[in-house]
Scaffold this motif. Structure first.
Motif, PDB file in Angstrom:
ATOM      1  N   GLN A 111      41.188  56.955  47.875  1.00  0.00           N
ATOM      2  CA  GLN A 111      42.168  55.871  47.851  1.00  0.00           C
ATOM      3  C   GLN A 111      41.596  54.570  47.301  1.00  0.00           C
ATOM      4  N   SER A 115      43.588  52.116  44.836  1.00  0.00           N
ATOM      5  CA  SER A 115      43.930  50.758  45.280  1.00  0.00           C
ATOM      6  C   SER A 115      43.559  49.736  44.222  1.00  0.00           C
ATOM      7  N   GLN A 119      46.217  47.366  42.248  1.00  0.00           N
ATOM      8  CA  GLN A 119      46.018  45.917  42.259  1.00  0.00           C
ATOM      9  C   GLN A 119      46.020  45.367  40.834  1.00  0.00           C
ATOM     10  N   ILE A 238      53.107  48.191  48.781  1.00  0.00           N
ATOM     11  CA  ILE A 238      51.707  48.012  48.398  1.00  0.00           C
ATOM     12  C   ILE A 238      51.238  46.627  48.818  1.00  0.00           C
ATOM     13  N   THR A 243      46.384  48.598  48.640  1.00  0.00           N
ATOM     14  CA  THR A 243      46.582  49.662  49.623  1.00  0.00           C
ATOM     15  C   THR A 243      48.048  50.058  49.701  1.00  0.00           C
ATOM     16  N   GLN A 244      48.318  51.356  49.657  1.00  0.00           N
ATOM     17  CA  GLN A 244      49.681  51.860  49.771  1.00  0.00           C
ATOM     18  C   GLN A 244      50.007  52.157  51.226  1.00  0.00           C
TER      19      GLN A 244
END
Length: 270
Positions: A111, A115, A119, A238, A243-244
């Protein structure tokens, strides 16, 4: 085997609505209809990054290779392809797909790269292309890929004032789950072309009529960006660090999650 891997890299299915509340929300998105122009990262010839990139493109030259970097797994490169994380051996021979989980640290290492990608992608979307519902002095800001037809997207919007009361700004991007050419897509274009976008979005999510409009709008670009960011369902929430969040979250739950992320970032900076 090559046919199988080609399928993995060439056909991306996006679920229509995360945690769907009803069968009417289950229609699949048309994933390939607005795919962005294939891209490939630059890398020195003969380097592990170049070999990993070329290995992926040898399987399917039409995919977009978003990034290549050293993987947490020794001897491998981490390659992000259209929102999916792949691991390619430094010699370019072996390709693995899936999450890389650190049992000691109890976290999904795959992840981190996604991320950073999210971003970066979101930083390229100017404020005037978003529909923003925000308090005067927000403590947190989240980007939300939304669809006007998705049940949980509608629920989130019904509670937008509660998110704002908790200091959370909601910045919407468009992801019409039925894909380009659909009534859903045209409706979202009308929303983004409205003189009052916030009012039009609220009307559309409430099932009220929105005057059909056309203009230069970012809906197609948002749709393609959502695919590149690894969208698997709407709403896709998000955080500012990329981060989701796991689909729709009630206001208090989202606030707690953002506070945990904030605490983890502060702790990691010490």
């Amino acid at each position: 085997m090559k046919r199988y891997v080609f399928a993995l890299l060439g056909a991306f299915s996006l679920s229509a609505c995360a945690q769907n509340p009803g069968a009417s929300d289950a229609a699949p998105a048309t994933a390939g209809a607005a795919a962005s122009t294939p891209t490939a990262v630059e890398a020195p010839a003969g380097s592990p990054a170049a070999k990993a990139r070329d290995a992926i493109l040898s399987i399917n030259p039409q995919v977009s290779v978003e990034s290549v970097a050293d993987a947490p797994l020794p001897g491998f490169q981490e390659v992000i392809v259209s929102g999916q994380v792949l691991y390619v051996s430094n010699d370019g021979r072996y390709v693995m797909q899936g999450s890389l989980f650190d049992a000691r640290e109890q976290r999904d290492l795959s992840q981190a790269g996604l991320s950073k990608l999210r971003q970066r992608l979101l930083s390229e979307v100017p404020e005037d292309q978003r529909i923003i519902f925000a308090p005067a002095n927000p403590k947190y800001t989240v980007s939300v890929f939304t669809d006007v037809e998705c049940g949980y997207c509608r629920r989130l919007h019904e509670e937008v004032a509660e998110y704002n009361k908790r200091g959370i700004a909601i910045e919407y991007l468009a992801f019409p789950r039925m894909g380009p050419g659909s009534d859903d897509f045209r409706l979202m274009e009308s929303v983004w072309c409205a003189s009052d976008r916030k009012q039009a979005l609220t009307a559309a999510k409430s099932g009220r009529r929105v005057e059909p409009r056309t203009c230069e709008n970012p809906v197609a670009a948002h749709y393609a960006l959502g695919q590149r960011a690894g969208l698997t369902g709407t709403p896709m929430i998000i955080a500012t660090d990329g981060t989701q969040m796991p689909g729709y979250m009630p206001p208090d739950q989202l606030l707690e999650a953002l506070q945990r992320l904030d605490g983890a970032a502060v702790g990691g900076a010490r």
